[in-house]
Write a protein that holds these residues in place. Sequence first.
Motif, PDB file in Angstrom:
ATOM      1  N   ILE A 140       0.819  -1.179  -0.069  1.00 53.97           N
ATOM      2  CA  ILE A 140      -0.166   0.012   0.052  1.00 53.97           C
ATOM      3  C   ILE A 140       0.773   1.414  -0.104  1.00 53.97           C
ATOM      4  O   ILE A 140       0.738   2.123  -0.648  1.00 53.97           O
ATOM      5  CB  ILE A 140      -0.793   0.071   1.359  1.00 53.97           C
ATOM      6  CG1 ILE A 140      -1.774  -1.185   1.233  1.00 53.97           C
ATOM      7  CG2 ILE A 140      -1.686   1.438   1.376  1.00 53.97           C
ATOM      8  CD1 ILE A 140      -2.860  -1.374   2.534  1.00 53.97           C
ATOM      9  N   HIS A 141       1.856   1.509   0.885  1.00 51.72           N
ATOM     10  CA  HIS A 141       2.875   2.480   0.977  1.00 51.72           C
ATOM     11  C   HIS A 141       3.468   2.698  -0.095  1.00 51.72           C
ATOM     12  O   HIS A 141       3.724   3.858  -0.876  1.00 51.72           O
ATOM     13  CB  HIS A 141       3.713   2.337   2.099  1.00 51.72           C
ATOM     14  CG  HIS A 141       2.982   2.294   3.661  1.00 51.72           C
ATOM     15  ND1 HIS A 141       2.294   1.280   4.088  1.00 51.72           N
ATOM     16  CD2 HIS A 141       2.768   3.403   4.344  1.00 51.72           C
ATOM     17  CE1 HIS A 141       1.959   1.627   5.321  1.00 51.72           C
ATOM     18  NE2 HIS A 141       2.001   2.848   5.500  1.00 51.72           N
ATOM     19  N   ALA A 142       4.081   1.703  -0.995  1.00 53.21           N
ATOM     20  CA  ALA A 142       4.865   1.829  -2.108  1.00 53.21           C
ATOM     21  C   ALA A 142       3.871   2.145  -3.309  1.00 53.21           C
ATOM     22  O   ALA A 142       4.188   3.217  -3.986  1.00 53.21           O
ATOM     23  CB  ALA A 142       5.584   0.729  -2.663  1.00 53.21           C
ATOM     24  N   GLY A 143       2.639   1.400  -3.408  1.00 58.15           N
ATOM     25  CA  GLY A 143       1.841   1.841  -4.572  1.00 58.15           C
ATOM     26  C   GLY A 143       1.242   2.964  -4.654  1.00 58.15           C
ATOM     27  O   GLY A 143       0.931   3.501  -5.676  1.00 58.15           O
ATOM     28  N   LYS A 153      -5.969   4.969  10.758  1.00 61.60           N
ATOM     29  CA  LYS A 153      -4.863   5.959  10.295  1.00 61.60           C
ATOM     30  C   LYS A 153      -4.709   5.692   8.783  1.00 61.60           C
ATOM     31  O   LYS A 153      -4.511   6.813   7.961  1.00 61.60           O
ATOM     32  CB  LYS A 153      -3.775   5.929  11.050  1.00 61.60           C
ATOM     33  CG  LYS A 153      -3.852   6.197  12.698  1.00 61.60           C
ATOM     34  CD  LYS A 153      -2.929   5.945  13.466  1.00 61.60           C
ATOM     35  CE  LYS A 153      -3.097   6.342  15.038  1.00 61.60           C
ATOM     36  NZ  LYS A 153      -1.749   6.021  15.898  1.00 61.60           N
ATOM     37  N   LEU A 154      -4.537   4.546   8.489  1.00 61.46           N
ATOM     38  CA  LEU A 154      -3.840   4.126   7.255  1.00 61.46           C
ATOM     39  C   LEU A 154      -5.177   4.313   6.242  1.00 61.46           C
ATOM     40  O   LEU A 154      -4.654   4.839   5.112  1.00 61.46           O
ATOM     41  CB  LEU A 154      -3.549   2.811   6.980  1.00 61.46           C
ATOM     42  CG  LEU A 154      -2.725   2.131   5.704  1.00 61.46           C
ATOM     43  CD1 LEU A 154      -1.796   3.169   5.301  1.00 61.46           C
ATOM     44  CD2 LEU A 154      -2.312   0.701   5.976  1.00 61.46           C
ATOM     45  N   LEU A 155      -6.339   4.003   6.361  1.00 60.98           N
ATOM     46  CA  LEU A 155      -7.292   4.262   5.572  1.00 60.98           C
ATOM     47  C   LEU A 155      -7.756   5.802   5.500  1.00 60.98           C
ATOM     48  O   LEU A 155      -7.736   6.255   4.287  1.00 60.98           O
ATOM     49  CB  LEU A 155      -8.732   3.849   6.331  1.00 60.98           C
ATOM     50  CG  LEU A 155      -9.817   3.781   5.607  1.00 60.98           C
ATOM     51  CD1 LEU A 155      -9.902   2.650   4.499  1.00 60.98           C
ATOM     52  CD2 LEU A 155     -11.250   3.404   6.387  1.00 60.98           C
ATOM     53  N   LEU A 156      -7.391   6.477   6.417  1.00 68.21           N
ATOM     54  CA  LEU A 156      -7.413   8.112   6.095  1.00 68.21           C
ATOM     55  C   LEU A 156      -6.122   8.585   5.144  1.00 68.21           C
ATOM     56  O   LEU A 156      -6.602   9.385   4.204  1.00 68.21           O
ATOM     57  CB  LEU A 156      -7.277   8.976   7.391  1.00 68.21           C
ATOM     58  CG  LEU A 156      -8.512   8.927   8.358  1.00 68.21           C
ATOM     59  CD1 LEU A 156      -8.223   9.510   9.761  1.00 68.21           C
ATOM     60  CD2 LEU A 156      -9.725   9.498   7.498  1.00 68.21           C
ATOM     61  N   LYS A 157      -5.173   7.810   5.252  1.00 66.25           N
ATOM     62  CA  LYS A 157      -3.887   8.245   4.556  1.00 66.25           C
ATOM     63  C   LYS A 157      -4.333   7.754   3.022  1.00 66.25           C
ATOM     64  O   LYS A 157      -3.978   8.569   2.032  1.00 66.25           O
ATOM     65  CB  LYS A 157      -2.770   7.461   4.725  1.00 66.25           C
ATOM     66  CG  LYS A 157      -2.114   8.333   6.334  1.00 66.25           C
ATOM     67  CD  LYS A 157      -0.651   7.479   6.462  1.00 66.25           C
ATOM     68  CE  LYS A 157      -0.240   8.080   7.853  1.00 66.25           C
ATOM     69  NZ  LYS A 157       0.890   7.262   8.323  1.00 66.25           N
ATOM     70  N   CYS A 170      -4.514  10.381  -0.106  1.00 69.26           N
ATOM     71  CA  CYS A 170      -3.600  10.206  -1.156  1.00 69.26           C
ATOM     72  C   CYS A 170      -4.561  10.253  -2.534  1.00 69.26           C
ATOM     73  O   CYS A 170      -4.158  10.768  -3.615  1.00 69.26           O
ATOM     74  CB  CYS A 170      -2.612   8.830  -1.044  1.00 69.26           C
ATOM     75  SG  CYS A 170      -1.810   8.620  -2.556  1.00 69.26           S
ATOM     76  N   LEU A 171      -5.564   9.409  -2.530  1.00 73.33           N
ATOM     77  CA  LEU A 171      -6.193   9.344  -3.744  1.00 73.33           C
ATOM     78  C   LEU A 171      -7.032  10.600  -4.136  1.00 73.33           C
ATOM     79  O   LEU A 171      -7.129  10.799  -5.124  1.00 73.33           O
ATOM     80  CB  LEU A 171      -7.222   8.117  -3.684  1.00 73.33           C
ATOM     81  CG  LEU A 171      -6.688   6.693  -3.640  1.00 73.33           C
ATOM     82  CD1 LEU A 171      -7.721   5.798  -3.235  1.00 73.33           C
ATOM     83  CD2 LEU A 171      -5.901   6.551  -4.858  1.00 73.33           C
ATOM     84  N   ARG A 172      -7.436  11.272  -3.343  1.00 69.83           N
ATOM     85  CA  ARG A 172      -8.082  12.518  -3.500  1.00 69.83           C
ATOM     86  C   ARG A 172      -7.086  13.667  -3.865  1.00 69.83           C
ATOM     87  O   ARG A 172      -7.521  14.273  -5.004  1.00 69.83           O
ATOM     88  CB  ARG A 172      -8.755  13.208  -2.083  1.00 69.83           C
ATOM     89  CG  ARG A 172      -9.907  12.615  -1.454  1.00 69.83           C
ATOM     90  CD  ARG A 172     -10.143  13.222  -0.162  1.00 69.83           C
ATOM     91  NE  ARG A 172     -11.313  12.479   0.241  1.00 69.83           N
ATOM     92  CZ  ARG A 172     -12.545  12.779   0.664  1.00 69.83           C
ATOM     93  NH1 ARG A 172     -12.871  13.703  -0.102  1.00 69.83           N
ATOM     94  NH2 ARG A 172     -13.350  11.771   1.289  1.00 69.83           N
TER      95      ARG A 172
END
Length: 312
Positions: free
Chosen positions: A24-27, A67-71, A75-77
Amino acid sequence: MKQNPLLVLAPTGVAAFNIQATTIHAGLHIPITEMHPLTRQPLMTLQEQLKHIKYILIDEMSFLGPKLLLKIDSCLRQAFPDSQHESFGGVSIILVGDLAQLPPVMDKPIYASHSTALSLWLSFTTVVTLDTIFRQQGASIRQQQFRTVLHNIRNAQALQHDWQFLMCQTNATLTIQQKKDFNSSIHLFATNESARLHNRKMLKELNLPVALSLAKVGKQTNTEYDNNEQLPLEVLLSINQQVMLIASLWIEVGLVNGAIGLIKKIVYENNTKPPDLPKYVVVQFKDYNGPPWDIAHPKDIPILPITRGRRT
């Protein structure tokens, strides 16, 4: 040529490698530390990479926390500014996994939030349940009982006869041969100290020379970047020692956080020796499927020292 509209992600390197995905972090170019809006060039790179993406499938959803869901949402926005007022920038998110499995690290379960993340979680309204077990198969009474025990533990409904079934496989009830068979298996421990003692015991049983390698520690710097990521101050290394990679170096070829390998060679710079850090350690990874570093030993890969914060 038609572009693939689906991006497949996973929270860990091992999970990503198993499904030929990326993390997730790299992609999504999400930093491990604090999240900040992407600057111009990284944002342009991400937008180019995602411009054809309509669907994102995320495996091992139990690892996702608020936390990750918000990130991911943030990112996608940014990546899709024309849809920045929609959840996840208008991209359809597909979550796969079992919420009763391992929870997020340093976070709450995805459904336990009382923040903005809860509204994101509640936006997932279509649920498909798979009810056929493939990992534990077999028709014998013992195999069926094992599946029942796992199901009861998963649902926090284990009974005394489930406990008795598991206790028939404790160390005290195994034969000498069974204990030998399990000796080289990966062991799980409740504490780091227990794991350390077991690793020392296994290392001693190799009956081979052991090299003590001391970490290099740099000068005091800005504490904002002084994050050693739990790198140890010392590491014991020996030929034929089983080791685990703790950094995702190249996910696509199997060099992921959690990959298991055997040390085949310890190489030092000229005029250096233990307890200096090696120049590199050659490790044999059976699941490595990238280009060979050594034609004669295609699974052997040199692992170099890494630096995190002030520690190497």
